[in-house]
Design a protein around this motif. Structure first.
Motif: not given
Length: 196
Positions: A11-31
């Motif tokens: 659950e923690t790993r999935d939450a981190l992955a979801r957070a990373a993916r949503s941030l990448a969509l919002e601000v771009g992977p490099a940011n």
């Protein structure tokens, strides 16, 4: 590891992955920054470091138990069912349900660093799948290579299905595209218990 502890780690790993993916969509992977991923997932940055070694790995993470689910689904198929049909059904079952996020997968496929990490993540499915295929084929010593080749071909077909699904203009469900891709394969008919 206890069942409850393993579930909490997933659950923690999935939450981190979801957070990373949503941030990448919002601000771009490099940011995307580790602190932002951890904050969004509600954990400390040091907790993040226990799960992922890079932001690309977190953005591209498959569910931690996907490989085990596919292998378990293959083991659960009827023993007299042909390997090709059993594997197709096991993989298709994994992709039923919510459609993959097209926007996220387009982002991943368009960024060289993310694409490489995604292919590495896909590769983690092959080992457990090959073990399940080997069990299905029996114990002959040459089945190790055959099982590894079958698993690699199946994962490759799923990857090809994803590329096709991302490129298509229609609304065919991904599970249907995956089944069509797997239908193009025929696995070692002389070793297939269902072909005897």
């Amino acid at each position: 590891m206890s069942g409850l502890r393993a579930r909490k780690r997933r659950e923690t790993r999935d939450a981190l992955a979801r957070a990373a993916r949503s941030l990448a969509l919002e601000v771009g992977p490099a940011n995307v920054r580790v602190g932002d991923i951890a904050d969004r997932a509600g954990v400390a940055p040091r907790t993040y470091n226990g799960y992922f070694s890079s932001r690309e790995e977190a953005i591209c993470a498959l569910h931690a138990d996907r490989a085990d689910r596919i292998a378990a689904a293959l083991r659960a198929r009827p023993a007299d069912e042909g390997l090709h049909d059993a594997l197709t059904q096991a993989l298709a079952a994994e992709f039923l349900g919510p459609e993959p996020d097209r926007v996220a997968y387009r982002l991943i496929s368009g960024d060289p660093m993310l694409r490489g990490e995604f292919l590495k993540a896909l590769g983690t499915i092959e080992g457990p799948l090959a073990a399940a295929v080997s069990e299905r084929l029996g114990t002959a010593e040459d089945h190790g290579l055959a099982a590894a080749a079958v698993a690699a071909a199946a994962v490759g077909a799923a990857r090809a299905a994803l590329v096709h699904w991302l490129d298509q203009r229609g609304d065919e469900p991904f599970a249907d595209v995956a089944v069509r891709a797997l239908a193009a394969l025929r696995f070692a008919p002389h070793d297939d218990p269902g072909a005897r």
